[in-house]
Structures are given as C-alpha cells and as structure tokens.
Design an enzyme around this catalytic site. Structure first.
Site, mmCIF file in Angstrom:
data_model
loop_
_atom_site.group_PDB
_atom_site.id
_atom_site.type_symbol
_atom_site.label_atom_id
_atom_site.label_comp_id
_atom_site.label_asym_id
_atom_site.label_seq_id
_atom_site.Cartn_x
_atom_site.Cartn_y
_atom_site.Cartn_z
ATOM 1 N NE ARG A 1 -2.952 -1.767 3.100
ATOM 2 C CZ ARG A 1 -3.443 -2.997 3.083
ATOM 3 N NH1 ARG A 1 -4.164 -3.406 2.060
ATOM 4 N NH2 ARG A 1 -3.226 -3.827 4.062
ATOM 5 C CB VAL A 2 3.145 2.875 1.979
ATOM 6 C CG1 VAL A 2 1.888 3.271 2.688
ATOM 7 C CG2 VAL A 2 3.883 1.789 2.727
#
Ligand code: ATP
Ligand code: MG
Length: 757
Positions: free
Chosen positions: A622-623
C-alpha cells in the site's frame, strides 16, 4: 591553750613524718606497680584484640582476593589455549582467500572477545559471591558485630522516618480493617525501642483508619540490623539486604567498569561505618501456586502490569501479566520446576527489559538477550524496555526510501520501503522464510541492521538459517533472537517484543533496521496458551480478546522517523502461516489489517514450480510504490497489466486447446514473464538488473526465447550490459526519472543484444 594546740599539731606532724618515712617505700612500690600492671594488662589485651582483628581481616582479604588471583592465572591459560587454537586455524585461514578469510578472522575475533568477557564475568560473579561470604563472616564476628549493634537505634530512626501507607495498604485496610506489622531484628532489641516502633506504626495506620497487628521476631540470618514490614512493604536496614543491593548494582555494571573485591569490601565497610545506613524499601509477595510456567502470587500490593519480579530463593525472574483483586498472575522466564508454593517474591521496580547494543550484532540471543551461540558473553551497557510506545505521528515521516529484497517479483510488484510493514503470508512450506532470508542477504553493504526473530521454529531451521546467513556474509549485520519450539510459551510471547527493543536501539540512533518475525501465528498460539492458563476468557478460535492489540502494538513500533527525530527506520516483515490458503481466519485477517500490504504465497503456484510462489493478484503493497525507482515503476505498470491479462486467459485456455492467435500470444508472453520472475534462493539481484530483465521481457525482447530458456537469456543479458552498457545500468538504477532519450538508448541496446543472442 594555744601552746597545747601547737604541741598537738607538732606531734601530729612528727607522727605523719615518721609513718611516711618508714612506710614510704612499701606504699609507693605497691601503688605504682599495681597501676603499671593494670596498664600493661590493658595494653596486652588491646594488642591481642588488634591482632585478632587483623587476623580476621587478613583471612577475609585472602578469601576475597584469592579468587581474583586465580582468575588472572586462569586468564593466562585461556590466552595460551587461544593462541594455540589460532595457530592451528591460521593455516586454514591463510589457505582460504579474500572474503572467506576475512569472515573467519572476524569469527575468531568474536570468539576471543566473547571468551574473555565470559571469563571476566565468571570471575566477577565468583568474586562477588566470595566477597559476600567473607563480609558475612566479618560482620558476624566481634568487634564488628557489637559495634553495629550500637547503631540499632539509628537504623530504627531511619526506618521510622521512611514508613508510609502505600495505596495497596489502603485497599487492604478498606477490606480487612487491620494491617500486619512485623519487626524482625538480628538480635533481641531493647523493649523501649520495640515499643517506640510499635507506637509509631500504630499512629500511621490509625491515621489511615485501621488497626495494627504487631509482631516481633528475631532472625540471625540477617547478620546485623533490623527490618520492619508494614503490609507488603519492607523497610530493610539489615546487612544481608545491604549486601543483596550491593551485589545487584555491581552485577548491572558492565565489565569495562571493572569490579574488584577490594572495591566491594570498601563500599561495604563504608556503608556500615556510615551513621545513616541506607534503608532498602521494597515490596514482598508470596507464591500461592505454580503450574505450566504460570505463577499465582499474593502480596505485592502496588505491583504494576508488565513489571519484573524476582523469586528470591529460586533466583528466577518473572513478569506480571495479570492483576486481580486477590491474586497476581505472573509468567516465569526460565525454569520453574524448582519454584515452590510459599516462596518469597520481591518487586524490583523495573519493567521487563533486554540488554541492547552494537555488541549483539552477529550473535544469536534468547528473548532475554542471553547469548546462545556459544561465542561467550555479550558486552552491552544499555537496557531497553521490552514494551515501548510506538513513535508518535509527529515523529514520523512517510516512506520514500526503498528497501530492496533482491527478489524480482517483489521489488517489481509489491515494492517495500524503509519503515513499511509488509506481511508475508502463505501455507506451510511455501517459501515464506526463504523470502525473508533472501531479503536479509540482500542488505549487505546497504547499512541496514537486520533482526531475525524466530518464534516456535525448529532449532534445526534456525541453525540452518544462521549458517546460510554466515555463508553469505549476512551475519555481520544481523542479530538472531531465538525462542524455538522447545522454549516456554512465556519466552515465545516476549521474543518479538524483545527483538523489537533490540531494533529500536538502532532505529533511535538514526539507523535503518529490518525486522523479520518468523512467525506471528506461532506467537499468537503462545499468547493463547498463556491467556488460557491465566484463565482469561477465550474468544474467536479460543484466542483472547486482546490478540489484535498484541500484534498491533508490536507492529506499530515499526516506523520511519522524521529527520528531527533522527531519521532512523524500522521495516517489519511479519510472517503468518495460513491453513489451506485461508486468509480469512482470525489471526491472518488481523495482521493483514495491521500491515501496509501483504505478499501472498500460494501452494498451487509453488507446486507448479513457480519460485517464489507469489500470487501477484492477492499481493499488494500500500505504501511501497512511493519508494520505487522511476524506471522500475514504469516497467512494473505494464508488467502488472500483462500478468492480469495472462491470468484471465490462462483459466479459459485450460479447457480447450482451440485459441485464436491473439490469445495464444498473450498466453505465451505471460508464461515467459512468469518464467522471468522465477528466482532461486540466496541469489538476490541488484535493483538495476531486476528492472532491466523485467523491461526486456515485458517489452517483448524475449519473444523468441522459450520460457525454459529465460534463465540463460537473463544471464547473457546481464553480462552484455555489464561489458557494453554499464552507463545505461546506472540510468536504470538511478532515482531520477529517465528521459525519453535514455529509454530509446536502452531499447537500442536491447535490440542489439537480441540480434546478437
Ligand atoms: P515453513 O512453513 O516450514 O516455515 P516456509 O513457508 O517458511 O516453510 P521455506 O522453509 O522458506 O518455507 O521453504 C520451503 C521449501 O521451499 C524449502 O525446502 C526451499 O528449498 C524451497 N524454496 C523456497 N523458496 C525457493 C526458491 N526461491 N527457489 C527454490 N526453492 C525454494
Ligand atoms: Mg518458515
């Protein structure tokens, strides 16, 4: 009348004169000799006493220092032995070459320093023990014992100046209305003193609204002095407690700070001479019952959750995990078979902590920080609490620096950034540990400290990982924290927290750290075991209600710190084992929701021969995208698209062989990409090469190569670029976005390579 008086006086003077004249010799002789004799006897007695005191002191000194002398001799023997062993080894080292030789030398070095530290440690411990025995002997003999007795009143005064009612006593008073007060002295005290102490204790308890039950005891094992127990709190002015405190503070000092029996003796004598003797204030409890490493205690009125207690006679330590109105639940670190009901437990007023420091790098330790690799004692001077709060929001910054795993499939599709938490999840034997180990190996020369925490793993697995890390030179920057399957549930429970504390030491010093938790499913099981033994209500899948909090508070400690906070980072790779691919079970869903993405490993893919068996559809980061190189980012976008098309068509293609030309093309290219993502263990790639091969395959430069030959194609490609276009490799690996001209150059080089292949 006057004449008569004068006669009488004259007669008397003559009489005294005569008496004096005849008896003078006898009186003087007798009087003087008697007083001289007395004095001589006095002097002789004092001389005898002094001689005796000197001889006691001498023998004590002998006992104290003989250990140190013996140690010095022993050290010489060890040095000789080591020199011999080194000489034997040196031939082997000299015949090996380069890196290997360096590693062997380092290992040897480590062994020596460890041995030496261990040696000093045992010497010091023995010296402390001997000094303690000698001091006990000294203090129980005259004239010291009676000299100390004269101080009883002063000690009692210092104790009385300290006594107070603690919150725990208050609670007890509210319930029972009575508080037990016990006065224990080494020798019977004067009645006045006993009464005075009782009176003052009564006053203080009555102020709190209760009554006291006053008990007076004697106990010669205290060596000297007295102590007062009010409720669970002990105000201790005895020599035995003084010695206990002194040995504890010396035990905590590092070896460099140097302990000598002489210093110990000096401090003791000083303390005893000192008119204001230090009063130890601590709280006591008692073992009520013990089973399976869980211990129920009573007493310890003001104890806090997470505090460490000491079992006085067994010497073990434990940690408080449960506080109920009438009993306290405690887990025991280490062996618990020799702890008995009724044993005294002492509060030592600090939270569970582990030793941390640079010296731990390259070592294997247990969750208490004790080395278990046979390389001797680790010299550290700092402790960090096992449970520590996560960095605050303001102390963090977002992820932007990549942490390359060296695995193509992961760095392209689920990139990881420093400070990120990426879960590795999959069934048993799907290559979870391999990914973590490869990632550690790939950190060589990248200034990242790696901490591998093994929870409930087989000992052989851990030994194998250690030897592999050693072989690839990765132990140089790695710490292994090991609570294997044989360890008690308590050890397995604190292992990840202890590992994180070791990591935090480096993170808060501004370094980058990689944590691997292998694995958290076993950690959850250990915690479930503890919770059930502590009689906590069980919830879903029999896990306790706070199992989510258990993992969230662990993983929240990973972060990338802002520049003001030092700029360090802690990246976490927790591992979770699923049952039959079920990622919707309790623990997997928990950890998935805590982490910033997951790498999902699939048994099906693994069995088809895909290694690593990453399911690109279910894996996300996600990051991490923010930390990817621009070139890789661009390449990965088309890779993802190609793979999605391939997976869609692949399932259809299984039913019939009749597929149109277009579909066939997509399928072939997909198979080629899957082959290119294949990667053996222990062979992480630099990021520029990863990007290059993926670019080549997705852009169709390998169209004429069969999937089975992709490996060969890749090898030759790297050789070609190394020799002809190392400048282009630099552009690919750089953090600057490549211009269209750069891309054109790369494409041109690839075309030239394909033509020559
Ligand atoms: P466990 O559930 O027992 O912890 P695991 O999921 O951690 O297993 P590993 O121990 O890493 O899996 O690997 C399982 C097996 O897969 C090993 O025997 C290893 O040789 C093989 N393996 C894993 N990754 C690769 C790879 N990239 N190339 C070849 N073999 C691999
Ligand atoms: Mg494993």
């Amino acid at each position: 009348m006057d004449v008569r008086i004068i006669y009488t006086i004259v007669n008397l003077i003559i009489l005294f004169g005569l008496i004096w004249f005849f008896a003078r010799k006898f009186i003087a002789k007798d009087f003087l000799s008697r007083s001289f004799r007395n004095r001589r006897e006095n002097i002789n007695r004092q001389l005898d006493e002094a001689a005796e005191a000197i001889s006691i002191a001498k023998s004590t000194e002998d006992i104290m220092f003989s250990e140190e002398k013996a140690a010095e001799e022993k050290l010489v023997v060890i040095k000789d032995e080591y020199a011999k062993r080194t000489a034997e080894k040196i031939n082997g080292i000299m015949s090996s070459c380069g890196e290997e030789r360096y590693a062997m030398l380092r290992e040897n070095d480590r062994l020596l320093s460890g041995l030496r530290a261990e040696m000093y440690e045992t010497v010091r411990n023995n010296a402390i023990k001997k000094a303690k025995e000698a001091a006990l002997q000294l203090m129980s003999k005259e004239p010291y014992a009676s000299a100390f007795r004269e101080k009883e009143k002063e000690i009692a005064e210092s104790i009385l100046s300290k006594i107070a009612i603690t919150p725990g006593d208050m609670v007890y008073l509210k319930q029972k209305d009575i508080l037990y007060v016990t006065l224990t002295s080494t020798y019977p005290l004067e009645q006045d003193l006993v009464d005075e102490i009782g009176k003052q204790a009564t006053v203080i308890v009555e102020q709190a609204g209760g009554k006291i039950s006053y008990w007076v005891k004697t106990d010669v094992s205290l060596v000297g002095g007295l102590k007062l127990r009010i409720g669970d709190t002990v105000y201790d002015g005895t020599i035995s407690d003084l010695l206990y405190r002194m040995t504890k503070t010396i035990g905590q000092k590092t070896i460099e700070e140097d302990f000598s029996a002489q210093k110990f003796a000096d401090t003791l004598i000083n303390n005893v001479k000192n008119t204001k003797m230090d009063i130890g204030v601590y709280q006591l409890g008692r073992v009520v019952s013990i089973s399976d490493g869980i211990c129920w205690l009573d007493g310890l009125a003001d104890i806090m959750y997470g505090e460490v207690v000491e079992f006085i006679s067994a010497g073990e330590r434990g940690m408080i995990l449960d506080i109920e109105p009438c009993k306290i639940g405690c887990i025991v670190f280490g062996r618990y078979e020799h702890i008995e009901a009724g044993d005294k437990v002492r509060r030592i007023k600090h939270m569970a902590a582990v030793p941390v420091g640079e010296a731990q790098v390259g070592r294997v330790v247990n969750p208490l920080g004790v080395p278990i690799d046979g390389l001797g004692t680790i010299r550290t001077s700092e402790y960090r609490p096992v449970e520590f709060h996560a960095p605050a929001i303001l102390d963090r910054q977002s992820v932007s620096v990549p942490l390359h795993t060296g695995i193509k499939a992961i760095d392209a599709l689920v990139p990881i950034g420093r400070g990120q938490r990426e879960l590795i999840i999959g069934d048993r034997q799907t290559g979870k540990t391999s990914i973590a180990v490869d990632t550690i190996i790939n950190q060589k020369g990248k200034n990242v400290i790696c901490i591998y925490v093994a929870v409930g793993q087989k000992e052989t697995t851990v030994a194998d990982i250690m030897s592999k890390l050693k072989k690839f030179g990765a132990m140089e920057y790695t710490v292994i924290v090991c609570a294997d399957a044989y360890s008690s549930a308590s050890m397995q429970y604190i292992a990840p927290f202890a590992g994180t504390a070791i990591g935090e030491y480096f993170m808060y010093k501004g370094r980058d750290v990689l944590m691997v938790y292998d694995d958290l499913s076993k950690h959850a099981v250990a915690y479930r075991e503890l919770s059930l033994l502590l009689h906590r209500p069980s919830g879903r899948e029999a896990y306790p209600g706070d199992v989510f909090y258990l993992h969230s508070r662990l993983l929240e400690r990973s972060a990338r710190l802002s520049a003001e906070s030092g700029g360090g980072s802690m990246t976490a790779l927790p591992i979770i084992e699923t049952q039959a691919g079920d990622i919707s079970a309790y623990i997997p869903t928990n950890v998935i929701s805590i982490t910033d993405g997951q790498i999902f490993l699939e048994t099906g893919l693994f069995n088809e021969g895909q290694r690593p068996a990453v399911n690109v559809g279910l894996s996300v980061s996600r990051v991490g995208g923010a930390a990817q190189n621009p070139f890789m980012k661009k390449t990965a976008a088309s890779l993802r698209l190609n793979l999605a098309q391939y997976r869609e068509l692949e399932s259809f293609a299984q039913f019939g062989s009749d597929v149109d030309e277009n579909t066939k093309k997509v399928l072939e290219s997909g198979a080629r990409i899957m082959a290119a993502l294949n990667q053996p263990r222990y062979s992480p790639l630099p990021d520029d090469r990863e990007a290059l091969i993926i670019f080549a395959v997705t852009e169709g430069y390998a169209a004429k190569v069969s999937p089975a030959d992709i490996g060969k194609f890749e090898k030759a490609l790297f050789e070609y670029f190394d020799s002809m276009h190392s400048d282009l490799l630099k552009i690919i690996g750089s953090t600057v976005k490549p211009s269209s001209e750069d891309i054109a150059n790369i494409k041109k080089a690839l075309t030239a390579y394909v033509e020559s292949y």
